[in-house]
Design an enzyme around this catalytic site. Structure first.
Site, PDB file in Angstrom:
ATOM      1  N   ARG A   1      35.916  41.384 -19.286  1.00  0.00           N
ATOM      2  CA  ARG A   1      35.673  41.746 -17.926  1.00  0.00           C
ATOM      3  C   ARG A   1      34.501  42.764 -17.734  1.00  0.00           C
ATOM      4  O   ARG A   1      34.698  43.896 -18.121  1.00  0.00           O
ATOM      5  CB  ARG A   1      36.793  42.012 -17.066  1.00  0.00           C
ATOM      6  N   VAL A   2      33.377  42.359 -17.123  1.00  0.00           N
ATOM      7  CA  VAL A   2      32.336  43.403 -17.038  1.00  0.00           C
ATOM      8  C   VAL A   2      32.099  43.461 -15.189  1.00  0.00           C
ATOM      9  O   VAL A   2      32.060  42.566 -14.532  1.00  0.00           O
ATOM     10  CB  VAL A   2      30.990  42.995 -17.523  1.00  0.00           C
TER      11      VAL A   2
ATOM     12  N   ASP B   1      30.451  45.686 -11.890  1.00  0.00           N
ATOM     13  CA  ASP B   1      29.175  45.821 -11.323  1.00  0.00           C
ATOM     14  C   ASP B   1      28.484  47.109 -11.809  1.00  0.00           C
ATOM     15  O   ASP B   1      27.224  47.191 -11.954  1.00  0.00           O
ATOM     16  CB  ASP B   1      29.384  46.040  -9.776  1.00  0.00           C
TER      17      ASP B   1
ATOM     18  N   THR C   1      35.417  55.517 -10.795  1.00  0.00           N
ATOM     19  CA  THR C   1      34.346  55.412 -11.059  1.00  0.00           C
ATOM     20  C   THR C   1      33.144  56.523 -10.920  1.00  0.00           C
ATOM     21  O   THR C   1      33.388  56.986  -9.723  1.00  0.00           O
ATOM     22  CB  THR C   1      33.525  54.098 -10.768  1.00  0.00           C
TER      23      THR C   1
ATOM     24  N   GLY D   1      34.289  45.744  -7.855  1.00  0.00           N
ATOM     25  CA  GLY D   1      32.939  45.360  -8.869  1.00  0.00           C
ATOM     26  C   GLY D   1      32.598  43.745  -8.548  1.00  0.00           C
ATOM     27  O   GLY D   1      31.425  43.380  -8.303  1.00  0.00           O
TER      28      GLY D   1
ATOM     29  N   THR E   1      30.300  52.321  -5.967  1.00  0.00           N
ATOM     30  CA  THR E   1      31.539  52.251  -6.399  1.00  0.00           C
ATOM     31  C   THR E   1      32.357  51.395  -5.418  1.00  0.00           C
ATOM     32  O   THR E   1      32.118  51.165  -4.313  1.00  0.00           O
ATOM     33  CB  THR E   1      32.233  53.628  -6.702  1.00  0.00           C
TER      34      THR E   1
END
Ligand code: ASP
Length: 310
Positions: A204-205, A207, A176, A230, A227
């Site tokens: 899926r999501v 943070d 990330t 999540g 990072t």
């Protein structure tokens, strides 16, 4: 003129030193420096922190070395679903997108949501419709293809496992991306962008697009980009936690950032790191993993580009 400064990250991870060649390390550092300079020079010429974090993250999204934009990891279906967010500490305005595909620079779409919609967070189909309406051209899947990430996915694709881009069994390719900046006016901003986790399923999501978890900015306290794993960063409301410790416990940026990463995130078994900045341009970049791709530069003359612990 006030001091201005910027910090960026390209993901935290358990970086195995043996897997990193000097050439590869140079490539990573070069890519970090390029993104850092893009944001810094913009502010040197009077640009805003908001513009600086967007340009820095765009630069990182454009390199396949990091898990965002070009080079984003593969989902269980072999696609690339990306999440991004941006927040302005002066106005507390924020924009975020999740599960978007084919978008070259998800961070710019997040900014577009902030500036050109009534909403903060658009996901999936709706985010794609918004992008279409705003005239975004879609990249073909080939644009995002990266051989190493493809092999990463092949290793686990028929299982229920998913893998953080920076987990141990890997190849030297991590994360990330994110940026935080403080401009000459003393305004701060933050942005984060990611492809998420290899083999992720069912919408899926993580943070990264969530205000308060993977991103936060408020001129009263600090701007933060995170990072790491999540799920833990969401439950720890990590980015906002740093701001809370500053606001309610009167902690310095450095103390608050360290308390969150080295104590509170570890207490809930989370691993990762963050970059944070305050309105005086102070920077903190703690991580509880072996390393974190990171860089910072300030108008007082300090500059750092690092991967491992110093
Ligand atoms: N935080 C990101 C996620 O869980 C992953 C990362 O930082 O690399 O989606």
């Amino acid at each position: 003129m006030r001091n201005f400064s910027i910090a960026i990250h390209g993901g935290a991870g358990t970086l195995v030193k043996g897997l990193m060649t000097p050439e590869l390390e140079d490539q990573y550092k070069q890519a970090l420096k390029e993104a850092l300079d893009a944001g810094y020079y913009l502010m040197e010429n009077g640009g805003t922190a908001l513009d600086a974090v967007e340009v820095a993250v765009k630069t990182l999204e454009d390199t396949p070395l990091f898990n965002a934009g070009k080079g984003a990891v593969f989902t269980a279906e072999g696609t690339h679903e990306m999440d991004a967010s941006i927040m302005d500490g002066k106005t507390l305005e924020a924009g975020a997108v999740s599960l978007v595909t084919g978008i070259k620079n998800p961070v710019s779409l997040a900014r577009d949501v902030m500036e050109n919609s009534y909403h903060v967070f658009l996901a999936g189909e709706g985010a794609m419709q918004f992008a279409k309406g705003r005239g975004y051209a879609l990249e073909a899947p080939d644009y995002f293809y990266d051989e190493v990430r493809y092999q990463q996915w092949q290793g686990i694709k028929d299982s229920d496992n998913f893998q953080l881009d920076h987990s141990v069994k890997k190849d030297g390719k991590f994360g990330t991306v994110g940026a935080v900046a403080c401009d000459q006016e003393g305004n701060i901003a933050a942005a984060t962008s990611t492809g998420g986790m290899t083999n992720k399923k069912w919408g899926r999501v993580g943070d990264s697009p969530m205000v308060g978890a993977g991103v936060y900015a408020n001129n009263k306290t600090c701007a933060v980009s995170c990072t790491g794993s999540g799920e833990f960063f969401i439950r720890g409301v990590v980015a906002y936690d740093v701001a809370c410790l500053m606001e309610h416990k009167n902690m310095s940026l450095e103390d608050a950032a360290n308390e969150v990463i080295h104590k509170r995130v570890l207490e809930i078994n989370g691993d990762g790191g963050l970059i944070a900045i305050d309105t005086n341009g102070n920077i903190s970049m703690p991580f509880n993993t072996e390393g974190m791709y990171r860089a910072s530069k300030s108008s007082v003359g300090t500059e750092e580009v690092s991967i491992y612990k110093n």
